[in-house]
Scaffold this motif. Sequence first.
Motif, PDB file in Angstrom:
ATOM      1  N   ALA A   1      25.704  -4.321  20.212  1.00 48.61           N
ATOM      2  CA  ALA A   1      26.612  -3.385  19.550  1.00 48.61           C
ATOM      3  C   ALA A   1      25.821  -2.634  18.486  1.00 48.61           C
ATOM      4  CB  ALA A   1      27.785  -4.120  18.913  1.00 48.61           C
ATOM      5  N   PHE A   2      25.846  -1.303  18.558  1.00 49.44           N
ATOM      6  CA  PHE A   2      25.311  -0.472  17.480  1.00 49.44           C
ATOM      7  C   PHE A   2      26.439  -0.279  16.465  1.00 49.44           C
ATOM      8  CE2 PHE A   2      22.462   0.698  20.966  1.00 49.44           C
ATOM      9  CZ  PHE A   2      21.227   0.653  20.335  1.00 49.44           C
ATOM     10  N   VAL A   3      26.241  -0.767  15.242  1.00 50.17           N
ATOM     11  CA  VAL A   3      27.333  -0.819  14.267  1.00 50.17           C
ATOM     12  C   VAL A   3      26.927  -0.133  12.966  1.00 50.17           C
ATOM     13  CG1 VAL A   3      28.610  -2.825  15.125  1.00 50.17           C
ATOM     14  CG2 VAL A   3      26.541  -3.175  13.765  1.00 50.17           C
ATOM     15  N   PRO A   4      27.810   0.714  12.410  1.00 49.91           N
ATOM     16  CA  PRO A   4      27.526   1.329  11.107  1.00 49.91           C
ATOM     17  C   PRO A   4      27.668   0.296  10.006  1.00 49.91           C
ATOM     18  CG  PRO A   4      29.741   1.890  11.795  1.00 49.91           C
ATOM     19  CD  PRO A   4      29.127   1.120  12.931  1.00 49.91           C
TER      20      PRO A   4
ATOM     21  N   LEU B   1      33.843  -8.285  19.282  1.00 50.04           N
ATOM     22  CA  LEU B   1      33.522  -7.592  20.528  1.00 50.04           C
ATOM     23  C   LEU B   1      32.862  -8.505  21.555  1.00 50.04           C
ATOM     24  CD1 LEU B   1      32.155  -4.268  19.009  1.00 50.04           C
ATOM     25  CD2 LEU B   1      34.170  -4.466  20.485  1.00 50.04           C
ATOM     26  N   GLY B   2      32.444  -9.682  21.146  1.00 47.37           N
ATOM     27  CA  GLY B   2      31.727 -10.556  22.049  1.00 47.37           C
ATOM     28  C   GLY B   2      30.305 -10.093  22.290  1.00 47.37           C
ATOM     29  N   ALA B   3      29.690  -9.487  21.265  1.00 43.23           N
ATOM     30  CA  ALA B   3      28.321  -8.986  21.391  1.00 43.23           C
ATOM     31  C   ALA B   3      27.323 -10.092  21.073  1.00 43.23           C
ATOM     32  CB  ALA B   3      28.115  -7.804  20.456  1.00 43.23           C
ATOM     33  N   THR B   4      26.231 -10.115  21.807  1.00 47.36           N
ATOM     34  CA  THR B   4      25.167 -11.075  21.549  1.00 47.36           C
ATOM     35  C   THR B   4      24.327 -10.651  20.365  1.00 47.36           C
ATOM     36  OG1 THR B   4      25.075 -11.584  23.919  1.00 47.36           O
ATOM     37  CG2 THR B   4      23.174 -12.237  22.577  1.00 47.36           C
ATOM     38  N   SER B   5      24.047  -9.328  20.283  1.00 46.08           N
ATOM     39  CA  SER B   5      23.207  -8.768  19.226  1.00 46.08           C
ATOM     40  C   SER B   5      23.926  -7.597  18.579  1.00 46.08           C
ATOM     41  CB  SER B   5      21.865  -8.289  19.787  1.00 46.08           C
ATOM     42  OG  SER B   5      21.175  -9.320  20.456  1.00 46.08           O
ATOM     43  N   ALA B   6      23.536  -7.299  17.328  1.00 47.97           N
ATOM     44  CA  ALA B   6      24.085  -6.147  16.611  1.00 47.97           C
ATOM     45  C   ALA B   6      22.933  -5.390  15.977  1.00 47.97           C
ATOM     46  CB  ALA B   6      25.081  -6.588  15.550  1.00 47.97           C
ATOM     47  N   CYS B   7      22.897  -4.085  16.214  1.00 42.98           N
ATOM     48  CA  CYS B   7      21.870  -3.223  15.629  1.00 42.98           C
ATOM     49  C   CYS B   7      22.508  -2.375  14.536  1.00 42.98           C
ATOM     50  CB  CYS B   7      21.231  -2.326  16.689  1.00 42.98           C
ATOM     51  SG  CYS B   7      19.942  -1.226  16.041  1.00 42.98           S
ATOM     52  N   ALA B   8      21.956  -2.442  13.327  1.00 42.64           N
ATOM     53  CA  ALA B   8      22.487  -1.692  12.198  1.00 42.64           C
ATOM     54  C   ALA B   8      22.112  -0.219  12.310  1.00 42.64           C
ATOM     55  CB  ALA B   8      21.947  -2.270  10.887  1.00 42.64           C
ATOM     56  N   ILE B   9      23.118   0.660  12.198  1.00 43.02           N
ATOM     57  CA  ILE B   9      22.913   2.107  12.178  1.00 43.02           C
ATOM     58  C   ILE B   9      23.673   2.677  10.985  1.00 43.02           C
ATOM     59  CG2 ILE B   9      22.564   2.288  14.683  1.00 43.02           C
ATOM     60  CD1 ILE B   9      25.456   3.373  14.882  1.00 43.02           C
ATOM     61  N   HIS B  10      23.497   4.017  10.759  1.00 43.24           N
ATOM     62  CA  HIS B  10      24.295   4.710   9.748  1.00 43.24           C
ATOM     63  C   HIS B  10      24.036   4.113   8.366  1.00 43.24           C
ATOM     64  CE1 HIS B  10      28.027   6.569   8.050  1.00 43.24           C
ATOM     65  NE2 HIS B  10      27.853   7.439   9.031  1.00 43.24           N
ATOM     66  N   HIS B  11      22.742   4.010   8.012  1.00 45.79           N
ATOM     67  CA  HIS B  11      22.384   3.491   6.689  1.00 45.79           C
ATOM     68  C   HIS B  11      20.968   3.907   6.344  1.00 45.79           C
ATOM     69  CE1 HIS B  11      19.490   0.138   7.613  1.00 45.79           C
ATOM     70  NE2 HIS B  11      19.976   0.349   8.819  1.00 45.79           N
ATOM     71  N   GLY B  12      20.672   3.888   5.039  1.00 43.70           N
ATOM     72  CA  GLY B  12      19.301   4.029   4.577  1.00 43.70           C
ATOM     73  C   GLY B  12      18.784   5.431   4.404  1.00 43.70           C
ATOM     74  N   LEU B  13      19.484   6.439   4.917  1.00 47.99           N
ATOM     75  CA  LEU B  13      18.949   7.796   4.897  1.00 47.99           C
ATOM     76  C   LEU B  13      19.574   8.659   3.809  1.00 47.99           C
ATOM     77  CD1 LEU B  13      16.951   9.628   6.431  1.00 47.99           C
ATOM     78  CD2 LEU B  13      18.841  10.319   7.923  1.00 47.99           C
TER      79      LEU B  13
ATOM     80  N   ARG C   1      22.032  -8.487   3.423  1.00 48.76           N
ATOM     81  CA  ARG C   1      23.419  -8.886   3.690  1.00 48.76           C
ATOM     82  C   ARG C   1      23.704  -8.921   5.190  1.00 48.76           C
ATOM     83  NH1 ARG C   1      26.667  -4.793  -0.016  1.00 48.76           N
ATOM     84  NH2 ARG C   1      28.384  -5.557   1.293  1.00 48.76           N
ATOM     85  N   PHE C   2      23.160  -7.944   5.928  1.00 51.28           N
ATOM     86  CA  PHE C   2      23.360  -7.898   7.375  1.00 51.28           C
ATOM     87  C   PHE C   2      22.768  -9.139   8.042  1.00 51.28           C
ATOM     88  CE2 PHE C   2      22.251  -6.188  11.650  1.00 51.28           C
ATOM     89  CZ  PHE C   2      23.496  -5.733  12.045  1.00 51.28           C
ATOM     90  N   ARG C   3      21.548  -9.502   7.634  1.00 50.39           N
ATOM     91  CA  ARG C   3      20.900 -10.682   8.212  1.00 50.39           C
ATOM     92  C   ARG C   3      21.670 -11.959   7.877  1.00 50.39           C
ATOM     93  NH1 ARG C   3      15.979  -8.054   6.455  1.00 50.39           N
ATOM     94  NH2 ARG C   3      14.763  -7.341   8.255  1.00 50.39           N
TER      95      ARG C   3
ATOM     96  N   GLY D   1      26.185 -16.398  14.053  1.00 47.85           N
ATOM     97  CA  GLY D   1      25.510 -16.622  15.323  1.00 47.85           C
ATOM     98  C   GLY D   1      25.226 -15.358  16.111  1.00 47.85           C
ATOM     99  N   ILE D   2      25.050 -14.243  15.406  1.00 47.44           N
ATOM    100  CA  ILE D   2      24.726 -12.961  16.032  1.00 47.44           C
ATOM    101  C   ILE D   2      23.252 -12.660  15.775  1.00 47.44           C
ATOM    102  CG2 ILE D   2      25.161 -10.460  15.940  1.00 47.44           C
ATOM    103  CD1 ILE D   2      27.461 -11.876  17.176  1.00 47.44           C
ATOM    104  N   MET D   3      22.568 -12.099  16.774  1.00 50.72           N
ATOM    105  CA  MET D   3      21.184 -11.693  16.587  1.00 50.72           C
ATOM    106  C   MET D   3      21.151 -10.355  15.858  1.00 50.72           C
ATOM    107  SD  MET D   3      17.922 -12.214  16.986  1.00 50.72           S
ATOM    108  CE  MET D   3      17.865 -13.522  18.224  1.00 50.72           C
ATOM    109  N   PRO D   4      20.607 -10.284  14.613  1.00 47.75           N
ATOM    110  CA  PRO D   4      20.559  -9.012  13.898  1.00 47.75           C
ATOM    111  C   PRO D   4      19.362  -8.177  14.347  1.00 47.75           C
ATOM    112  CG  PRO D   4      19.651 -10.727  12.510  1.00 47.75           C
ATOM    113  CD  PRO D   4      20.082 -11.401  13.798  1.00 47.75           C
ATOM    114  N   VAL D   5      19.581  -6.877  14.498  1.00 48.87           N
ATOM    115  CA  VAL D   5      18.506  -5.951  14.857  1.00 48.87           C
ATOM    116  C   VAL D   5      18.439  -4.897  13.766  1.00 48.87           C
ATOM    117  CG1 VAL D   5      17.614  -4.338  16.563  1.00 48.87           C
ATOM    118  CG2 VAL D   5      18.932  -6.347  17.313  1.00 48.87           C
ATOM    119  N   LEU D   6      17.314  -4.865  13.051  1.00 56.86           N
ATOM    120  CA  LEU D   6      17.071  -3.905  11.974  1.00 56.86           C
ATOM    121  C   LEU D   6      15.744  -3.225  12.264  1.00 56.86           C
ATOM    122  CD1 LEU D   6      18.198  -6.277   9.154  1.00 56.86           C
ATOM    123  CD2 LEU D   6      19.144  -3.975   9.429  1.00 56.86           C
TER     124      LEU D   6
END
Length: 253
Positions: A167-170, A201-213, A229-231, A238-243
Amino acid sequence: MTTDTLHLRRLAWAGVEIRLDDTRLLIDPLEHAEPLAPVMGRPRQPLPPVDTPAGTHALITHLHPDHYDHDLIARIAAPGTIGCHTPVAPALREAGLDPVPQEIDQPRRIGPFTATPVPSLDWRGHDSDQVAWIVEGGGRRIIHCGDTMWHGDWWRIARDHGPFDLAFVPVNGVIARFEGYDATVPVTMTPEHAIEAAVALGATSACAIHHGLFHNPPTYTEQPDIERRFRLAAEARGIMPVLVPDGALVLLG
């Protein structure tokens, strides 16, 4: 179809590139930040150019200029290449584009992909229609959540379309004070909200978007300490964080 040919890349801000074989699908690509300066401020680093070769398609979550870069979209707007939710199609036509409108939960084939819009919730209300996009291809299923607030459709989306590999999440949880809005609470998801959405959502991983810029207090104030905080939230649930930085590949487990 094998999974090792699916390539994901995080673009600037909320942009995502998905490639499979010769088809390139962009969601909310952003290249031109100048229109955003009065509210969001100038970007903290230059926005990299977006490749748009033949075979490029785009999906638009909503029409805010940090998600709908008209000049970039117009560059790839061959017939059948721009997908949107049906309510925003008239505005795109007025802007000289020829979009392919889709209703909520209506799938459409785009080369090797299937793209389906599902509910999302914009903080400005019904005058700012927004969707999330589900993309399936190469044996994988992902969801791009736009810049949504927390909402109650996560579980219905999971039931009807999940589970998701990613899931790409803001995550910037912005405090917004402009154009008559004066919120003292986050109007997009915080890092903790984003991880809870991924769980629902039942997502295995979550990628953080919409931040930092963008960060332009007091009109546009991003949350502090987002990545830590995301990590922490991901570890607790139990979600794999992707940054990853702008332009970096996103690897699926």
